[in-house]
Scaffold this motif. Structure first.
Motif, PDB file in Angstrom:
ATOM      1  N   ASP A 105       0.852  -1.183   0.000  1.00 11.12           N
ATOM      2  CA  ASP A 105       0.000   0.000   0.000  1.00 11.12           C
ATOM      3  C   ASP A 105       0.888   1.232   0.000  1.00 11.12           C
ATOM      4  O   ASP A 105       1.784   1.354   0.847  1.00 11.12           O
ATOM      5  CB  ASP A 105      -0.896   0.046   1.240  1.00 11.12           C
ATOM      6  CG  ASP A 105      -1.942  -1.061   1.243  1.00 11.12           C
ATOM      7  OD1 ASP A 105      -2.243  -1.592   0.166  1.00 11.12           O
ATOM      8  OD2 ASP A 105      -2.446  -1.397   2.331  1.00 11.12           O
ATOM      9  N   ASP A 106       0.657   2.133  -0.929  1.00 11.77           N
ATOM     10  CA  ASP A 106       1.377   3.411  -0.987  1.00 11.77           C
ATOM     11  C   ASP A 106       0.364   4.538  -0.874  1.00 11.77           C
ATOM     12  O   ASP A 106      -0.616   4.570  -1.629  1.00 11.77           O
ATOM     13  CB  ASP A 106       2.161   3.547  -2.291  1.00 11.77           C
ATOM     14  CG  ASP A 106       3.293   2.542  -2.395  1.00 11.77           C
ATOM     15  OD1 ASP A 106       4.211   2.582  -1.558  1.00 11.77           O
ATOM     16  OD2 ASP A 106       3.245   1.700  -3.312  1.00 11.77           O
ATOM     17  N   ILE A 107       0.608   5.455   0.075  1.00 14.48           N
ATOM     18  CA  ILE A 107      -0.290   6.591   0.281  1.00 14.48           C
ATOM     19  C   ILE A 107       0.500   7.887   0.166  1.00 14.48           C
ATOM     20  O   ILE A 107       1.566   8.030   0.786  1.00 14.48           O
ATOM     21  CB  ILE A 107      -0.962   6.530   1.668  1.00 14.48           C
ATOM     22  CG1 ILE A 107      -1.752   5.229   1.828  1.00 14.48           C
ATOM     23  CG2 ILE A 107      -1.877   7.732   1.881  1.00 14.48           C
ATOM     24  CD1 ILE A 107      -2.382   5.060   3.207  1.00 14.48           C
ATOM     25  N   HIS A 108      -0.004   8.822  -0.602  1.00 11.55           N
ATOM     26  CA  HIS A 108       0.592  10.158  -0.718  1.00 11.55           C
ATOM     27  C   HIS A 108      -0.439  11.178  -0.242  1.00 11.55           C
ATOM     28  O   HIS A 108      -1.554  11.234  -0.759  1.00 11.55           O
ATOM     29  CB  HIS A 108       1.022  10.434  -2.153  1.00 11.55           C
ATOM     30  CG  HIS A 108       2.154   9.563  -2.613  1.00 11.55           C
ATOM     31  ND1 HIS A 108       3.470   9.839  -2.331  1.00 11.55           N
ATOM     32  CD2 HIS A 108       2.138   8.389  -3.289  1.00 11.55           C
ATOM     33  CE1 HIS A 108       4.237   8.896  -2.833  1.00 11.55           C
ATOM     34  NE2 HIS A 108       3.456   8.001  -3.424  1.00 11.55           N
ATOM     35  N   TYR A 109      -0.048  11.970   0.756  1.00 12.82           N
ATOM     36  CA  TYR A 109      -0.957  12.905   1.415  1.00 12.82           C
ATOM     37  C   TYR A 109      -0.955  14.263   0.717  1.00 12.82           C
ATOM     38  O   TYR A 109       0.077  14.731   0.222  1.00 12.82           O
ATOM     39  CB  TYR A 109      -0.532  13.128   2.862  1.00 12.82           C
ATOM     40  CG  TYR A 109      -0.660  11.919   3.765  1.00 12.82           C
ATOM     41  CD1 TYR A 109      -1.767  11.740   4.583  1.00 12.82           C
ATOM     42  CD2 TYR A 109       0.348  10.965   3.822  1.00 12.82           C
ATOM     43  CE1 TYR A 109      -1.875  10.650   5.425  1.00 12.82           C
ATOM     44  CE2 TYR A 109       0.259   9.866   4.664  1.00 12.82           C
ATOM     45  CZ  TYR A 109      -0.860   9.715   5.460  1.00 12.82           C
ATOM     46  OH  TYR A 109      -0.950   8.624   6.297  1.00 12.82           O
ATOM     47  N   SER A 110      -2.117  14.921   0.721  1.00 17.45           N
ATOM     48  CA  SER A 110      -2.234  16.318   0.305  1.00 17.45           C
ATOM     49  C   SER A 110      -3.251  16.992   1.212  1.00 17.45           C
ATOM     50  O   SER A 110      -4.196  16.353   1.688  1.00 17.45           O
ATOM     51  CB  SER A 110      -2.651  16.420  -1.167  1.00 17.45           C
ATOM     52  OG  SER A 110      -3.900  15.804  -1.375  1.00 17.45           O
ATOM     53  N   ARG A 111      -3.048  18.288   1.455  1.00 14.94           N
ATOM     54  CA  ARG A 111      -3.895  19.015   2.406  1.00 14.94           C
ATOM     55  C   ARG A 111      -4.328  20.346   1.802  1.00 14.94           C
ATOM     56  O   ARG A 111      -3.523  21.048   1.180  1.00 14.94           O
ATOM     57  CB  ARG A 111      -3.142  19.255   3.720  1.00 14.94           C
ATOM     58  CG  ARG A 111      -2.747  17.960   4.407  1.00 14.94           C
ATOM     59  CD  ARG A 111      -1.778  18.161   5.575  1.00 14.94           C
ATOM     60  NE  ARG A 111      -1.507  16.886   6.232  1.00 14.94           N
ATOM     61  CZ  ARG A 111      -0.586  16.021   5.823  1.00 14.94           C
ATOM     62  NH1 ARG A 111       0.176  16.316   4.779  1.00 14.94           N
ATOM     63  NH2 ARG A 111      -0.411  14.875   6.474  1.00 14.94           N
ATOM     64  N   SER A 112      -5.606  20.698   2.052  1.00 11.98           N
ATOM     65  CA  SER A 112      -6.123  21.963   1.552  1.00 11.98           C
ATOM     66  C   SER A 112      -7.408  22.300   2.290  1.00 11.98           C
ATOM     67  O   SER A 112      -8.299  21.446   2.429  1.00 11.98           O
ATOM     68  CB  SER A 112      -6.397  21.879   0.044  1.00 11.98           C
ATOM     69  OG  SER A 112      -6.960  23.088  -0.438  1.00 11.98           O
ATOM     70  N   LYS A 136      -7.309   4.388  -5.306  1.00 15.87           N
ATOM     71  CA  LYS A 136      -8.461   5.092  -4.745  1.00 15.87           C
ATOM     72  C   LYS A 136      -7.960   6.300  -3.980  1.00 15.87           C
ATOM     73  O   LYS A 136      -6.747   6.453  -3.739  1.00 15.87           O
ATOM     74  CB  LYS A 136      -9.274   4.174  -3.844  1.00 15.87           C
ATOM     75  CG  LYS A 136      -8.569   3.762  -2.559  1.00 15.87           C
ATOM     76  CD  LYS A 136      -9.396   2.756  -1.759  1.00 15.87           C
ATOM     77  CE  LYS A 136     -10.774   3.262  -1.409  1.00 15.87           C
ATOM     78  NZ  LYS A 136     -11.548   2.309  -0.592  1.00 15.87           N
ATOM     79  N   THR A 137      -8.879   7.155  -3.570  1.00 15.85           N
ATOM     80  CA  THR A 137      -8.541   8.343  -2.788  1.00 15.85           C
ATOM     81  C   THR A 137      -9.315   8.319  -1.483  1.00 15.85           C
ATOM     82  O   THR A 137     -10.534   8.141  -1.477  1.00 15.85           O
ATOM     83  CB  THR A 137      -8.878   9.631  -3.563  1.00 15.85           C
ATOM     84  OG1 THR A 137      -8.122   9.661  -4.779  1.00 15.85           O
ATOM     85  CG2 THR A 137      -8.530  10.857  -2.727  1.00 15.85           C
ATOM     86  N   SER A 176      -7.265   0.829   2.596  1.00 17.67           N
ATOM     87  CA  SER A 176      -8.586   0.664   2.007  1.00 17.67           C
ATOM     88  C   SER A 176      -9.660   1.559   2.611  1.00 17.67           C
ATOM     89  O   SER A 176     -10.737   1.700   2.034  1.00 17.67           O
ATOM     90  CB  SER A 176      -9.044  -0.797   2.152  1.00 17.67           C
ATOM     91  OG  SER A 176      -9.120  -1.161   3.524  1.00 17.67           O
ATOM     92  N   LYS A 177      -9.407   2.161   3.771  1.00 19.57           N
ATOM     93  CA  LYS A 177     -10.480   2.892   4.438  1.00 19.57           C
ATOM     94  C   LYS A 177      -9.930   3.966   5.362  1.00 19.57           C
ATOM     95  O   LYS A 177      -8.737   4.028   5.651  1.00 19.57           O
ATOM     96  CB  LYS A 177     -11.360   1.922   5.240  1.00 19.57           C
ATOM     97  CG  LYS A 177     -10.588   1.141   6.291  1.00 19.57           C
ATOM     98  CD  LYS A 177     -11.460   0.058   6.921  1.00 19.57           C
ATOM     99  CE  LYS A 177     -10.644  -0.788   7.900  1.00 19.57           C
ATOM    100  NZ  LYS A 177     -11.441  -1.886   8.475  1.00 19.57           N
ATOM    101  N   VAL A 178     -10.855   4.798   5.830  1.00 15.39           N
ATOM    102  CA  VAL A 178     -10.545   5.819   6.827  1.00 15.39           C
ATOM    103  C   VAL A 178     -11.141   5.354   8.153  1.00 15.39           C
ATOM    104  O   VAL A 178     -12.324   5.021   8.226  1.00 15.39           O
ATOM    105  CB  VAL A 178     -11.146   7.188   6.444  1.00 15.39           C
ATOM    106  CG1 VAL A 178     -10.795   8.233   7.503  1.00 15.39           C
ATOM    107  CG2 VAL A 178     -10.642   7.622   5.074  1.00 15.39           C
TER     108      VAL A 178
END
Length: 248
Positions: A105-112, A136-137, A176-178
């Protein structure tokens, strides 16, 4: 609704210790399985932090012991880059070889605008060599961590403030989830370590839920050193028995 989340974020700010920094470190743990009178060490884990320019690189590796390999072989690596300025995760990877299956699993974060998103790429290769890649996002209001960066988030908390408030909540991005993570302050105690010595410890518990209410896993109990907030011990329930993690 956005105003409510903003207000909740402002309430969280006093719990974050200001000016906290970490020196390079390597921590070693043993993972044991307990069921009734059975209490056997099953795996070893190493947690490390290294400075990397304006960021920290976190790494957790875990591998089962030879006897446990014959039952269910595990070779896991978790990697995470977090910002030195605010301890927020920038990227996260979980690479697992478990029972003959490969997953990443690879996750790249972005914030706004008070929201955080995680672009997720999931790669699976089964025992037959069949490969499946999905994307997915994940998104959440407020802030989000993962199962590696959250342990350093815990080390930045002001536990004197948390003792008054009792709980604090944040989001966890898995592949897969929050999940919603609630951290509850339990108290302080003298914790006996594996080598027989005692350390002053802060006891906390984690509870995980999805969709605001549904419990997604059993609670985890953790003990952090009272001085540097190093994780000393964790206990989590399994369908049969429990898993225990000890600092060695």
């Amino acid at each position: 609704m956005n105003k409510i989340f903003t207000f909740l974020l402002l309430l969280m700010l006093p719990l974050i210790s200001q000016g906290v920094g970490f020196a390079d470190e390597t921590l070693h743990y043993v993972v044991s399985y307990k069921w009734g009178l059975v209490h056997k060490d099953a795996a070893d884990a190493t947690l490390s932090l290294r400075g990397k320019g304006q960021n920290y690189r976190l790494m957790l590796t875990a591998k089962t012991k030879p006897w446990a390999d014959r039952v269910f072989k595990v070779r896991d690596t978790l990697l995470c880059d977090v910002s030195k300025s605010n301890f927020l995760p920038l990227s996260y990877s979980k690479i697992s070889h478990e029972g003959g299956d490969y997953r990443r699993d690879d996750i790249h974060y972005s914030r706004s605008g008070g929201k955080v998103s995680g672009g997720v790429t999931r790669t699976k290769i089964d025992k037959k060599g069949q490969k499946n890649v999905t994307q997915k996002t994940l998104s959440a209001s407020g802030e989000a961590y993962d199962m590696l960066s959250v342990f350093y988030f815990l080390r930045t908390l002001d536990y004197k403030a948390l003792a008054q408030r009792k709980t604090i909540s944040t989001n966890i991005f898995s592949g897969s989830k929050v999940e919603s993570l609630t951290i509850r302050y339990v108290g302080t105690e003298k914790l006996k370590l594996r080598n027989g010595s005692y350390r002053d410890a802060i006891k906390i518990s984690f509870s995980f839920t999805t969709d605001g209410r549904k419990k997604s896993s059993d609670n985890i109990e953790a003990w952090l050193s009272a001085d540097t907030h190093i994780p000393l011990q964790l206990i989590g329930k399994l369908p049969v028995g429990s898993v225990r993690v000890y600092l060695v």
